[in-house]
Scaffold this active site. Structure first.
Site, short mmCIF file in Angstrom:
data_model
loop_
_atom_site.label_atom_id
_atom_site.label_comp_id
_atom_site.label_asym_id
_atom_site.label_seq_id
_atom_site.Cartn_x
_atom_site.Cartn_y
_atom_site.Cartn_z
N HIS A 121 0.82 -1.22 0.00
CA HIS A 121 0.00 0.00 0.00
C HIS A 121 0.85 1.26 0.00
O HIS A 121 1.91 1.31 0.62
CB HIS A 121 -1.04 0.01 1.12
CG HIS A 121 -0.51 0.01 2.52
ND1 HIS A 121 -0.21 1.16 3.19
CD2 HIS A 121 -0.25 -1.00 3.39
CE1 HIS A 121 0.21 0.86 4.42
NE2 HIS A 121 0.21 -0.44 4.56
N GLU A 147 -5.26 2.02 2.89
CA GLU A 147 -5.12 0.76 3.64
C GLU A 147 -5.25 0.99 5.13
O GLU A 147 -5.87 0.23 5.84
CB GLU A 147 -3.77 0.10 3.34
CG GLU A 147 -3.61 -1.31 3.92
CD GLU A 147 -3.23 -1.39 5.39
OE1 GLU A 147 -3.44 -2.44 6.01
OE2 GLU A 147 -2.73 -0.39 5.95
ZN LIG Z 1 0.75 -1.39 6.32
#
Ligand SMILES: [Zn+2]
Ligand SMILES: *[C@@H]1O[C@H](CO)[C@@H](O)[C@H](O)[C@H]1NC(C)=O
Ligand SMILES: *[C@@H]1O[C@H](CO)[C@@H](O)[C@H](O)[C@H]1NC(C)=O
Ligand SMILES: *[C@@H]1O[C@H](CO)[C@@H](O)[C@H](O)[C@H]1NC(C)=O
Ligand SMILES: *[C@@H]1O[C@H](CO)[C@@H](O)[C@H](O)[C@H]1NC(C)=O
EC number: 3.4.17.-
Length: 469
Positions: A288, A334
């Site tokens: 991410h 995320e």
């Molecule tokens: Zn992470």
């Protein structure tokens, strides 16, 4: 008649047995063929390892990450920095000459911490280092000044619920492991509010502290009043606990300028090497791009994002093109609970039968120890063989249960999943704190991580058949 029935019965049994027997022989033969196929990748694996660890690409993922982190800084969901980071990656991936580079729009939470402080007023004056928890509401400008109750568990809070009304709950929960202890961050405010508290402070979720608060997302519940919530250091949590056990009256003034804005526009950043034979079938490698607004997000998850990019670069540099498409996804949002990834799943799940393997690296890129894998035993047997290709760097272990917030939906729906497993003994020292900087990263470890990541993703993407599921 009786004999006839018995004969028929045993004929039937014989067939059952031999049917299963034949099938067993067939699947054993097939597995032998797959093993032979996998061992034919020895030279390719060796050239990937050589390029990543000893050759021209040595230290590249580290150097790219250092430049990115030093240029852009941290990348909080909804922030201008995250937009800059996505534009930076979009341009870099295009300049890397990958086949398709594109952005997929998603909506992400936009929380800003604002100014924040905490002051111990009684039994003595002392300023306390804090980090507001993601999603927390702010306090009135004059702050909240209230008496403190210190508990070491939810059970103790429930036991002493009558004492909590109107107070600030301080959780001094011991660190057991991340998965266990993070509950206090996720629902500490909700549990405190249920018993009438006006704010909550949690001991940072880390096994080691050098007076460092560690942030992270937290979740309110409908029907439970929202109260401000922040993390404090292990050192201060322990001090407050000792003061409380001496029967001292503790008063804290908490000021938080946190604001929850409407959801913001963001993107999952995607790049591909299009497959030569089954382009519609896909292996996803990912990390991410967003991070917390403290530290630099070099470890969480700059390392995972950049070794994933490195996998595509190494394959391209070697002039390789797998049969299936290798897709790099740099997830957004995320840290707010896999927000970008869950929108990606909803959009693409109708193609689930074409997703061969989902891979995410999001627990550090320290010294790699192997891979974690979720899938059927037949798929695990294949992955165990694939890992043998990493013999030249002696990183051949396959562990149970892949982890990664961003790949969970796919795995729950039956798609095989893999995550990089590394030496995480220091990971939570730096996690979600000012300490998450380039200084934590090591070029040699990143080379090894990239080699593991690339060999596995390339070979699975290139094998004649998809992994069984
Ligand atoms: Zn992470
Ligand atoms: C890669 O980094 C290591 C560790 O810092 C260093 O020893 C090595 O010389 C570097 N290699 C190159 C080619 O710069
Ligand atoms: C809850 O209270 C009971 C009775 O006072 C006590 O025995 C128990 O240890 C307490 N539990 C916790 C977790 O504090
Ligand atoms: C599904 O796969 C097909 C074939 O590769 C592709 O053309 C299409 O865009 C995909 N759709 C989604 C939503 O992923
Ligand atoms: C290979 O790694 C294992 C641990 O996974 C270790 O026990 C062993 O000593 C290593 N072998 C070599 C030759 O480094």
């Amino acid at each position: 008649m009786k004999t006839l029935i018995l004969t028929l019965l045993s004929l039937y049994e014989l067939q059952l047995c031999c049917g299963a027997y034949n099938q067993n022989i067939r699947s054993q033969r097939k597995f032998e063929m797959i093993k032979t196929e996998i061992s034919s990748y020895k030279d390719v694996a060796k050239s990937i390892i050589d390029l990543a660890v000893h050759g021209k690409a040595q230290n590249r993922s580290y150097e790219r990450l250092a430049l990115f982190v030093d240029t852009v800084g941290n990348r909080m969901s909804g922030s201008e920095n995250l937009k800059t980071a996505i534009a930076y990656m979009y341009k870099s991936l295009q300049e890397d000459d990958l086949d398709r580079v594109y952005l997929e729009p998603v909506k992400v939470p936009h929380w800003e911490r604002g100014e924040e402080s905490a002051m111990l007023l009684e039994p003595r004056k002392k300023s306390l280092a804090i980090l507001g928890l993601g999603g927390s509401i702010g306090t009135p400008v004059e702050g909240i000044s209230a008496e403190v109750i210190v508990v070491s568990s939810f059970a103790e809070l429930h036991n002493r619920s009558k004492e909590a009304k109107g107070k600030i709950v301080v959780y001094n929960e011991p660190f057991v492991n991340y998965g266990e202890t993070v509950r206090y961050r996720g629902s500490g405010a909700v549990e405190a509010a249920k018993v009438g508290a006006v704010a909550s402070l949690i001991r940072s979720v880390t096994p080691l502290s050098v007076y460092s608060p560690h942030t992270g997302w937290q979740w309110y519940e409908n029907d439970v009043p929202k109260i401000p919530t922040a993390s404090i250091t292990v050192e201060d949590a322990e001090m407050l606990s000792r003061m409380a056990s001496r029967g001292l009256k503790i008063v804290i003034q908490l000021k938080m300028g946190a604001v929850n804005h409407p959801d913001a526009d963001s993107y999952n950043t995607v790049a591909e090497i299009v497959g030569s034979k089954y382009p519609e079938q896909v292996v996803i490698v990912s990390g991410h791009l967003d991070s917390w607004d403290v530290g630099q997000g070099a470890m969480d998850d700059g390392g995972g994002a950049f070794i994933s990019w490195e996998a595509l670069s190494l394959i391209k540099d070697l002039g390789l093109r797998p049969k299936r498409t290798l897709r790099l996804v740099l997830w957004t949002g995320e840290e707010q609970g896999g927000v970008g990834a869950s929108q990606y799943y909803e959009l693409h799940k109708k193609n689930i039968s074409n997703i061969d393997l989902v891979m995410e690296s999001d627990i550090g890129t320290f010294m790699p120890l192997g891979m974690q894998f979720t899938g059927k035993p037949e798929a695990r047997a294949i992955m165990t063989e694939v890992m043998q290709l990493l013999q030249p760097i002696n990183i051949t272990s396959l562990y149970d249960y892949a982890e990664g917030t961003d790949i969970n939906s796919w795995m729950q729906a039956g798609v095989p999943g893999a995550s990089l497993f590394d030496d995480i003994s220091k990971y939570f020292w730096f996690h979600h704190s000012q300490g998450d900087t380039m200084t934590v990263q090591d070029p040699v470890w990143m080379n090894l991580c990239a080699a593991v990541w690339t060999v596995v993703s390339y070979v699975v993407a290139d094998m004649e058949e998809m992994l069984p599921r």
